[in-house]
Design a protein around this motif. Structure first.
Motif, short mmCIF file in Angstrom:
data_model
loop_
_atom_site.label_atom_id
_atom_site.label_comp_id
_atom_site.label_asym_id
_atom_site.label_seq_id
_atom_site.Cartn_x
_atom_site.Cartn_y
_atom_site.Cartn_z
N LEU A 155 1.47 -1.25 -0.38
CA LEU A 155 -0.32 0.14 -0.11
C LEU A 155 0.80 1.46 -0.09
N ARG A 168 1.57 11.53 -10.25
CA ARG A 168 0.20 12.20 -10.80
C ARG A 168 1.31 14.02 -10.61
N ILE A 182 2.21 2.08 -3.61
CA ILE A 182 1.46 2.51 -4.25
C ILE A 182 1.18 3.80 -4.03
N ILE A 197 4.08 5.87 -5.87
CA ILE A 197 3.85 6.03 -7.22
C ILE A 197 3.10 6.71 -7.21
N GLY A 198 1.72 6.77 -6.80
CA GLY A 198 0.82 8.19 -6.74
C GLY A 198 1.64 9.17 -6.98
#
Lengths: 111, 183
Positions: free
Chosen positions: A16, A27, A19, A22-23
């Motif tokens: 988690l 973004r 993730i 990475i976001g």
């Protein structure tokens, strides 16, 4: 009684966290970046819960309550900053905030 | 209980990945709420019922609602044809599947709770409260100061600017007003 090993649980929290990281990296929309930070905070707190349940002590849960308070304060200030950014720059793109950058074509993105 | 853990973890990872890679911010937030609910199930399995409740109430209930308010105030990415898009099953079939998996998970877990299978090392809210207000009392006070700073900061940053009466600033004022009308 749960018999999942603590390694698996920590791997879940780490997945988690990755993730969320990475976001945060891929973004450029600042709302999504703030959401990714929330995911990372949450998974970091989850490790406290996992450790607390492993040692059967309430300390991990106490730490998660602190993480919750930090997340609430962080998200309120962050969302207020996003509102200010949108009022000033009319965009949610984090790359538009480059006024401190010393480039030739500065303020191209701003207006 | 192990399968319940794995299913909840799978739903959490999948919905978080969809949330951070989505285009529509509101849809991403709904996926994030789904992820928080499944993480709350994981907490419950790990023997932290108080934190499972707090996760739902504070994270999914309060923080995500703040996000939704701000996104709706910003009013970005809304189109006229949005409702037609929402009516298509492609938009809601995946969230429904994930949410129903989670619901089935929850119901199975409730059934097992009745038979007393999961009576492991559950740390009750009483122990957490005792530890919070004795050992970690200083931390509670620091968190209170932090929350106060958060309130003051959010109030200061979120307040609208005063109208500047100055001839060099008038252009900017007019610009912002016209943009507000567009919004």
């Amino acid at each position: 009684m749960i018999t999942v090993t603590i390694e698996t649980q920590i791997f879940f929290a780490a997945a988690l966290f990755v993730i969320g990281l990475i976001g945060l990296l891929i973004r450029r929309n600042i709302v999504f970046m703030l959401m990714s930070v929330e995911v990372m905070l949450n998974s970091a707190g989850m490790v406290f819960i996992i450790a607390g349940s492993h040692w059967a002590q309430p300390d991990g849960q106490v730490m998660f309550i602190f993480v919750l308070a930090i997340a609430a304060a962080e998200v309120s200030v962050g969302l207020a900053l996003i509102l200010q950014m949108y009022h000033h720059f009319k965009t949610l793109d984090a790359d538009a905030l480059n006024k401190l950058k010393d480039t030739e074509n500065e303020s191209k993105n701003l207006n | 209980m192990n399968t319940i853990f794995y299913i909840a973890a799978f739903v959490a990872i999948l919905s978080t990945s969809i949330a951070i890679s989505g285009k529509n911010a509101i849809h991403s937030l709904l996926f994030l709420i789904l992820s928080l609910l499944s993480i709350s199930i994981v907490f419950y399995i790990l023997g932290a019922p108080l934190l499972a409740a707090l996760e739902v109430i504070i994270y999914a209930g309060a923080i995500m609602v703040l996000f939704i308010f701000v996104i709706m105030m910003l009013n970005v990415g809304l189109e006229k044809e949005m409702e037609k898009k929402w009516m298509r099953p492609r938009m809601w079939i995946l969230p429904s599947i994930l949410a129903s998996i989670l619901l089935a998970n929850f119901l199975v877990m409730l059934g097992k709770m009745k038979s007393g299978e999961a009576a492991g090392t559950v740390i009750l809210p009483k122990q957490v409260g005792i530890s919070l207000f004795t050992t970690y009392l200083l931390g509670v006070e620091i968190a209170a100061i932090l929350l106060l700073a958060g309130i003051v900061g959010a109030y200061h940053l979120g307040s609208q600017k005063k109208k500047v009466i100055h001839r060099f600033m008038q252009k900017e004022e007019i610009q912002t007003q016209s943009v507000r009308k567009e919004l």
